[in-house]
Design a protein around this motif. Sequence first.
Motif, mmCIF file in Angstrom:
data_model
loop_
_atom_site.group_PDB
_atom_site.id
_atom_site.type_symbol
_atom_site.label_atom_id
_atom_site.label_comp_id
_atom_site.label_asym_id
_atom_site.label_seq_id
_atom_site.Cartn_x
_atom_site.Cartn_y
_atom_site.Cartn_z
ATOM 1 N N ARG B 88 0.813 -1.211 0.000
ATOM 2 C CA ARG B 88 0.000 0.000 0.000
ATOM 3 C C ARG B 88 0.848 1.263 0.000
ATOM 4 O O ARG B 88 0.604 2.210 -0.757
ATOM 5 C CB ARG B 88 -0.889 -0.052 1.243
ATOM 6 N N ALA B 89 1.858 1.291 0.864
ATOM 7 C CA ALA B 89 2.711 2.471 0.973
ATOM 8 C C ALA B 89 3.397 2.779 -0.353
ATOM 9 O O ALA B 89 3.598 3.943 -0.701
ATOM 10 C CB ALA B 89 3.747 2.269 2.074
ATOM 11 N N ASP B 90 3.717 1.739 -1.077
ATOM 12 C CA ASP B 90 4.400 1.920 -2.351
ATOM 13 C C ASP B 90 3.520 2.683 -3.335
ATOM 14 O O ASP B 90 3.996 3.527 -4.106
ATOM 15 C CB ASP B 90 4.765 0.539 -2.904
ATOM 16 N N ILE B 91 2.241 2.399 -3.303
ATOM 17 C CA ILE B 91 1.300 3.108 -4.175
ATOM 18 C C ILE B 91 1.255 4.578 -3.784
ATOM 19 O O ILE B 91 1.327 5.473 -4.632
ATOM 20 C CB ILE B 91 -0.115 2.504 -4.067
ATOM 21 N N LEU B 92 1.173 4.817 -2.482
ATOM 22 C CA LEU B 92 1.097 6.198 -2.018
ATOM 23 C C LEU B 92 2.383 6.958 -2.356
ATOM 24 O O LEU B 92 2.340 8.153 -2.657
ATOM 25 C CB LEU B 92 0.839 6.225 -0.510
ATOM 26 N N ARG B 93 3.500 6.257 -2.325
ATOM 27 C CA ARG B 93 4.755 6.917 -2.692
ATOM 28 C C ARG B 93 4.729 7.360 -4.145
ATOM 29 O O ARG B 93 5.187 8.453 -4.484
ATOM 30 C CB ARG B 93 5.926 5.985 -2.436
ATOM 31 N N ALA B 94 4.194 6.511 -4.990
ATOM 32 C CA ALA B 94 4.087 6.888 -6.405
ATOM 33 C C ALA B 94 3.210 8.133 -6.538
ATOM 34 O O ALA B 94 3.520 9.051 -7.310
ATOM 35 C CB ALA B 94 3.497 5.740 -7.214
ATOM 36 N N LEU B 95 2.133 8.152 -5.770
ATOM 37 C CA LEU B 95 1.257 9.322 -5.798
ATOM 38 C C LEU B 95 2.009 10.569 -5.344
ATOM 39 O O LEU B 95 1.871 11.650 -5.933
ATOM 40 C CB LEU B 95 0.037 9.065 -4.907
ATOM 41 N N CYS B 96 2.808 10.429 -4.311
ATOM 42 C CA CYS B 96 3.589 11.557 -3.807
ATOM 43 C C CYS B 96 4.493 12.122 -4.893
ATOM 44 O O CYS B 96 4.578 13.341 -5.072
ATOM 45 C CB CYS B 96 4.459 11.121 -2.634
#
Lengths: 233, 233
Positions: B88-96
């Motif tokens: 999940r965090a990896d997806i949010l990092r991409a969003l960041c």
Amino acid sequence: MAKKIPPPPSGAAADPSDPAPGAGGEGRFGCAFSRRRNRYHHGDLAQALVTAVRTLVERDGVEKLSISGACRMAGVSSAAPYKHFRDRADILRALCREGFGELREAMATAAAAIPAPGPDRLAALGKAYLAYAEANPGLFGVMFGMKRELHDPEDTRTHEIAHANMLIVIAEVGAALGEDPPGEEAHRLACVLWTFVHGAATLTLDGDYEAAGVEVDTHAMIDLAAHRLVPAR
Amino acid sequence: MAKKIPPPPSGAAADPSDPAPGAGGEGRFGCAFSRRRNRYHHGDLAQALVTAVRTLVERDGVEKLSISGACRMAGVSSAAPYKHFRDRADILRALCREGFGELREAMATAAAAIPAPGPDRLAALGKAYLAYAEANPGLFGVMFGMKRELHDPEDTRTHEIAHANMLIVIAEVGAALGEDPPGEEAHRLACVLWTFVHGAATLTLDGDYEAAGVEVDTHAMIDLAAHRLVPAR
DNA sequence: GTGGCGAAGTTAGCGTTGCTCACATAAGTT
DNA sequence: AACTTATGTGAGCAACGCTAACTTCGCCAC
């Protein structure tokens, strides 16, 4: 269906999911979380839960917080909280109130330590704010970072406390400016100062200064801001 | 075990758990999230997921975000993301990363609109920062409010982008001060300005000004701060 | 074209969470 | 001692993040 485990997990209550190396040196009884002796009723579960949530938030961060974990720490079942709180957010709101009260005290104490009103006292106020944030990073994050999810229009208490904190700053800026009662200018400058100090707190806690690759001396920054923003009388 | 639903939920993919009143006017196909036609393979699921997460974050807030919801919106199963992202965090990092890129562009554009370096251009920079935050409150919260949970020591890309943003500010402050290359003073003042503007953004987004019962004019505050903090040459 | 391979989907399922239910227990009042 | 009420319990629900094993399909060599 009878009773499989009448007085539940005997005494040892500090088992917040993972071992938590050495964490709190609480004895078998008398720790802040666990129920008194082996009693069925806890005594003050509401406060115990808030305290447990607080230590978990500080230990693991808000994002990993689970009410279940706090229940484990308090030694009660995961259904128990709902006798005292409406839902998860309600528990966090109680924690916020605790935090705002402490923050206010910390600021008042810091201000009282500086003899005369003026930029120095304002800087002390700001440093106290920052120090509280750094000492309670998890709690601070909950207090200011979860307004949207914690917002409850019926909860006027929290607002009142937050407003009281603001009034301290406004009064101090007014005193520094020689405005009595504090007027529009004091109001505006107080907002600017709060904004700045709050920015410093959040950027510090979130590790954004590091992430951006800059080194900062937050105390020096606060001094600079206080002296440049508040015109000398 | 055969195939119960060969090409899954036919075409209509925009069903992110709850109705989402009218939300996106995307047609049956061709919306930004859904797979192209009824193909088994999506085409660009990674980007589609980031986009879905982004709209969900803006619609419901970070706290209610679920990857499952984003999957529903993209029209794929809830296991699909893990072919593209570690967790999940990896997806949010991409969003960041997406967000930091946009923020940088917005700031660069705003600075270019002011002819000469100086406090006015710095104020414009700050207003662009604030405007971006207000236009993308959910995303902004993810970008700056989740450092701890999203932090990945191996992820240097995100740090580089964040640092690049900082360099813009330092360069502008240096120019305003007449320092070329920007020196220590420019560095310190840039941090102060960023801190202030960031504070304004977070307090605005979190509704803390309201909660504290104060009314603020953030643009006026930014102007005031820029002019008082950056000494006239 | 045909066949094989690997990337990118799928279903099924695990463990955890927040929360609700019906029930059990203890504390306090009469 | 009996009744009431606050406060605990366990079982169980739906949703979540994530894994495992399987299926589908695009692509490339031939």
